[in-house]
Design a protein around this motif. Sequence first.
Motif, PDB file in Angstrom:
ATOM      1  N   SER A 174      27.665 -10.888  39.733  1.00  0.00           N
ATOM      2  CA  SER A 174      26.331 -10.720  39.155  1.00  0.00           C
ATOM      3  C   SER A 174      25.222 -11.224  40.070  1.00  0.00           C
ATOM      4  O   SER A 174      24.046 -10.939  39.822  1.00  0.00           O
ATOM      5  CB  SER A 174      26.238 -11.435  37.803  1.00  0.00           C
ATOM      6  N   ASP A 175      25.558 -11.987  41.104  1.00  0.00           N
ATOM      7  CA  ASP A 175      24.565 -12.411  42.094  1.00  0.00           C
ATOM      8  C   ASP A 175      24.321 -11.224  43.030  1.00  0.00           C
ATOM      9  O   ASP A 175      25.182 -10.853  43.826  1.00  0.00           O
ATOM     10  CB  ASP A 175      25.082 -13.621  42.875  1.00  0.00           C
ATOM     11  N   LEU A 176      23.141 -10.619  42.920  1.00  0.00           N
ATOM     12  CA  LEU A 176      22.901  -9.351  43.607  1.00  0.00           C
ATOM     13  C   LEU A 176      22.967  -9.474  45.120  1.00  0.00           C
ATOM     14  O   LEU A 176      23.444  -8.560  45.803  1.00  0.00           O
ATOM     15  CB  LEU A 176      21.552  -8.780  43.180  1.00  0.00           C
ATOM     16  N   LEU A 177      22.486 -10.576  45.662  1.00  0.00           N
ATOM     17  CA  LEU A 177      22.489 -10.708  47.114  1.00  0.00           C
ATOM     18  C   LEU A 177      23.890 -11.000  47.643  1.00  0.00           C
ATOM     19  O   LEU A 177      24.235 -10.576  48.752  1.00  0.00           O
ATOM     20  CB  LEU A 177      21.493 -11.781  47.547  1.00  0.00           C
ATOM     21  N   VAL A 178      24.718 -11.672  46.859  1.00  0.00           N
ATOM     22  CA  VAL A 178      26.120 -11.843  47.239  1.00  0.00           C
ATOM     23  C   VAL A 178      26.826 -10.493  47.198  1.00  0.00           C
ATOM     24  O   VAL A 178      27.585 -10.129  48.114  1.00  0.00           O
ATOM     25  CB  VAL A 178      26.814 -12.848  46.301  1.00  0.00           C
ATOM     26  N   HIS A 179      26.575  -9.733  46.140  1.00  0.00           N
ATOM     27  CA  HIS A 179      27.170  -8.398  46.016  1.00  0.00           C
ATOM     28  C   HIS A 179      26.741  -7.508  47.179  1.00  0.00           C
ATOM     29  O   HIS A 179      27.559  -6.790  47.770  1.00  0.00           O
ATOM     30  CB  HIS A 179      26.731  -7.784  44.687  1.00  0.00           C
ATOM     31  N   LEU A 180      25.462  -7.576  47.533  1.00  0.00           N
ATOM     32  CA  LEU A 180      24.931  -6.746  48.613  1.00  0.00           C
ATOM     33  C   LEU A 180      25.522  -7.154  49.958  1.00  0.00           C
ATOM     34  O   LEU A 180      25.772  -6.300  50.828  1.00  0.00           O
ATOM     35  CB  LEU A 180      23.403  -6.870  48.633  1.00  0.00           C
ATOM     36  N   ALA A 181      25.762  -8.445  50.143  1.00  0.00           N
ATOM     37  CA  ALA A 181      26.294  -8.930  51.419  1.00  0.00           C
ATOM     38  C   ALA A 181      27.695  -8.396  51.699  1.00  0.00           C
ATOM     39  O   ALA A 181      28.140  -8.384  52.852  1.00  0.00           O
ATOM     40  CB  ALA A 181      26.310 -10.453  51.431  1.00  0.00           C
ATOM     41  N   GLU A 182      28.401  -7.951  50.662  1.00  0.00           N
ATOM     42  CA  GLU A 182      29.715  -7.345  50.865  1.00  0.00           C
ATOM     43  C   GLU A 182      29.611  -5.923  51.398  1.00  0.00           C
ATOM     44  O   GLU A 182      30.612  -5.340  51.819  1.00  0.00           O
ATOM     45  CB  GLU A 182      30.494  -7.345  49.546  1.00  0.00           C
ATOM     46  N   GLN A 183      28.383  -5.362  51.385  1.00  0.00           N
ATOM     47  CA  GLN A 183      28.191  -3.964  51.753  1.00  0.00           C
ATOM     48  C   GLN A 183      27.380  -3.770  53.032  1.00  0.00           C
ATOM     49  O   GLN A 183      27.304  -2.652  53.541  1.00  0.00           O
ATOM     50  CB  GLN A 183      27.476  -3.235  50.603  1.00  0.00           C
ATOM     51  N   THR A 184      26.768  -4.822  53.553  1.00  0.00           N
ATOM     52  CA  THR A 184      25.910  -4.678  54.724  1.00  0.00           C
ATOM     53  C   THR A 184      25.766  -6.015  55.431  1.00  0.00           C
ATOM     54  O   THR A 184      25.904  -7.082  54.814  1.00  0.00           O
ATOM     55  CB  THR A 184      24.517  -4.156  54.322  1.00  0.00           C
ATOM     56  N   ASP A 185      25.466  -5.947  56.721  1.00  0.00           N
ATOM     57  CA  ASP A 185      25.157  -7.154  57.484  1.00  0.00           C
ATOM     58  C   ASP A 185      23.664  -7.460  57.492  1.00  0.00           C
ATOM     59  O   ASP A 185      23.235  -8.452  58.106  1.00  0.00           O
ATOM     60  CB  ASP A 185      25.636  -6.992  58.931  1.00  0.00           C
ATOM     61  N   LEU A 186      22.849  -6.632  56.827  1.00  0.00           N
ATOM     62  CA  LEU A 186      21.426  -6.936  56.727  1.00  0.00           C
ATOM     63  C   LEU A 186      21.224  -8.266  56.015  1.00  0.00           C
ATOM     64  O   LEU A 186      21.911  -8.572  55.042  1.00  0.00           O
ATOM     65  CB  LEU A 186      20.691  -5.827  55.957  1.00  0.00           C
ATOM     66  N   SER A 187      20.272  -9.051  56.501  1.00  0.00           N
ATOM     67  CA  SER A 187      19.994 -10.352  55.890  1.00  0.00           C
ATOM     68  C   SER A 187      19.109 -10.177  54.661  1.00  0.00           C
ATOM     69  O   SER A 187      18.409  -9.170  54.509  1.00  0.00           O
ATOM     70  CB  SER A 187      19.311 -11.272  56.895  1.00  0.00           C
ATOM     71  N   SER A 188      19.143 -11.159  53.774  1.00  0.00           N
ATOM     72  CA  SER A 188      18.388 -11.038  52.535  1.00  0.00           C
ATOM     73  C   SER A 188      17.770 -12.368  52.141  1.00  0.00           C
ATOM     74  O   SER A 188      18.184 -13.436  52.598  1.00  0.00           O
ATOM     75  CB  SER A 188      19.284 -10.529  51.409  1.00  0.00           C
ATOM     76  N   ALA A 189      16.767 -12.280  51.258  1.00  0.00           N
ATOM     77  CA  ALA A 189      16.089 -13.461  50.736  1.00  0.00           C
ATOM     78  C   ALA A 189      15.632 -13.155  49.318  1.00  0.00           C
ATOM     79  O   ALA A 189      15.684 -12.007  48.864  1.00  0.00           O
ATOM     80  CB  ALA A 189      14.902 -13.848  51.621  1.00  0.00           C
ATOM     81  N   LEU A 190      15.163 -14.181  48.611  1.00  0.00           N
ATOM     82  CA  LEU A 190      14.839 -14.052  47.188  1.00  0.00           C
ATOM     83  C   LEU A 190      13.465 -14.623  46.888  1.00  0.00           C
ATOM     84  O   LEU A 190      13.119 -15.709  47.355  1.00  0.00           O
ATOM     85  CB  LEU A 190      15.895 -14.787  46.356  1.00  0.00           C
ATOM     86  N   VAL A 191      12.688 -13.863  46.105  1.00  0.00           N
ATOM     87  CA  VAL A 191      11.488 -14.389  45.442  1.00  0.00           C
ATOM     88  C   VAL A 191      11.870 -14.531  43.976  1.00  0.00           C
ATOM     89  O   VAL A 191      12.020 -13.525  43.266  1.00  0.00           O
ATOM     90  CB  VAL A 191      10.286 -13.448  45.614  1.00  0.00           C
ATOM     91  N   ASP A 192      12.063 -15.769  43.513  1.00  0.00           N
ATOM     92  CA  ASP A 192      12.630 -15.957  42.179  1.00  0.00           C
ATOM     93  C   ASP A 192      11.538 -16.117  41.123  1.00  0.00           C
ATOM     94  O   ASP A 192      10.347 -16.095  41.425  1.00  0.00           O
ATOM     95  CB  ASP A 192      13.631 -17.116  42.161  1.00  0.00           C
ATOM     96  N   VAL A 193      11.971 -16.268  39.888  1.00  0.00           N
ATOM     97  CA  VAL A 193      11.015 -16.297  38.777  1.00  0.00           C
ATOM     98  C   VAL A 193      10.056 -17.479  38.880  1.00  0.00           C
ATOM     99  O   VAL A 193       8.903 -17.372  38.448  1.00  0.00           O
ATOM    100  CB  VAL A 193      11.739 -16.334  37.417  1.00  0.00           C
ATOM    101  N   THR A 194      10.482 -18.597  39.455  1.00  0.00           N
ATOM    102  CA  THR A 194       9.551 -19.720  39.602  1.00  0.00           C
ATOM    103  C   THR A 194       8.505 -19.429  40.669  1.00  0.00           C
ATOM    104  O   THR A 194       7.360 -19.872  40.562  1.00  0.00           O
ATOM    105  CB  THR A 194      10.314 -21.012  39.948  1.00  0.00           C
TER     106      THR A 194
END
Length: 466
Positions: A174-194
């Motif tokens: 359910s962690d979208l960036l963990v799920h995405l990391a299994e599909q690509t080497d592109l790096s990711s970051a998060l702007v969260d609700v806070t």
Amino acid sequence: MVSSPAAPPVNDAGLSLTYYGDDFTGSTDVLEALTLGGIPTVLFLDVPTPEQVAHYPHAAAVGVAGISRTMTPEQAGIELPPVLSGLARLRAPLFHYKVCSTFDSSPSLGSIGRAAELVREAFPGSPLPLVVGVPVLGRYTAFGTLFAKFRGKVYRLDRHPTMTVHPATPMTESDLLVHLAEQTDLSSALVDVTDLAGDAHTVDARVDEVMGSGADIVLFDVLDGASERQVGRTLDRLVRARFQATGSSLAVLGSSGVEYALRTAWRGTSPEWSPAGDVAPPSQTLVIAGSRAAATDAQVAHALAAGFADVPVDPVAVTDPLTGDRARARVTEAAVTALAGGGHVLVRTPPKSASAPVDGTTLARALGDIAAAIGRRHPIRRLVVAGGDTSGLVARALGIEALELIAPLAPGAPLCRASGRHRGHDGLEVCLKAGQIGEPDYFVRVAEYGPAHPSTTSSHEGRNST
């Protein structure tokens, strides 16, 4: 405080947005969201030329309904680049690569990571904002985690009753960036609700910090109306800044949450949609149910109880490489005979539990052949197709070129008017719906829709496919 909606930016052709949907039913979801928000939208089945777009001068948004959700990464690498480059040439301020709001995908099928790589190649120069949450549809993201509503209860996606057992792409993360990391080497970051909870100046500073961090993909949480409005304002700011600086599109990845967020920031280019006054219930509606989802099974049962003529399909027989032609001809003959007798007709596959497994795409292609054969022998005014793959292949088999909204009937499954290469299907009224969408009476409501039976949009809960 979030500012009042403003007119969206437009290019010289009057376009504000282009999009590609990774399946047909998700593409109509965006068509509906934009049109209801006062952004007239035309959905094409193939990449339109500028000349084709010019045939719809009222359009402020143009989409292409695709099938990349069922592609391998290798297939996507062949099929998507010409589509993406064609849409890039239209130079709308925003390009949206639309994915399912349940983010179901895998490294080997419907890879969103591979899609992100191809989008970045076609639209270089900026990190990809990613928006998945859609509160109105029962989809929520908080601290990068996706939650989805099902039958009135909200589940973390890796505990969702249906998405965890999806037949093609079960979701166990359910962690979208963990799920995405299994599909690509592109790096990711998060702007969260806070990060989205402060005033505009504070939010902008945090967004700019994350967008400038070197990440290739930036996920924006959308948990509620407040965070959705902040994301809409942020997307609008990023789109305007890029378009003013370079004259090129900002590419965004995500569900129809992109459009729902932008509707809080953009004032529509035309008055908000109102029901079409010239639509009357036809004497006959043809339903082709290729989906074997539980919601479609309930709709089939309800339609049969309401008196729809039943034309069952044997999935094994119609897909047999040696005898399939004859089996499809028998189904066509039965459907044409039922139509000639008057009333509504339901061409349907059996429940999943009652049939042998067959390849879904092969079955959808067979149903497309059957639909085209029926259309050659009997005029069809209103058509309903249930199933994502089935919808796409039936629409292509009928030679449909483009769709525009007539009326919303269930979220993500509106009634549309088709234009196309086949004169007999130009003006066809069509609903393309994902398997899990709609209440049990959906087929009956579509058949009866008209001024005397206005649409009453069914519940947003339980949507699993767009």
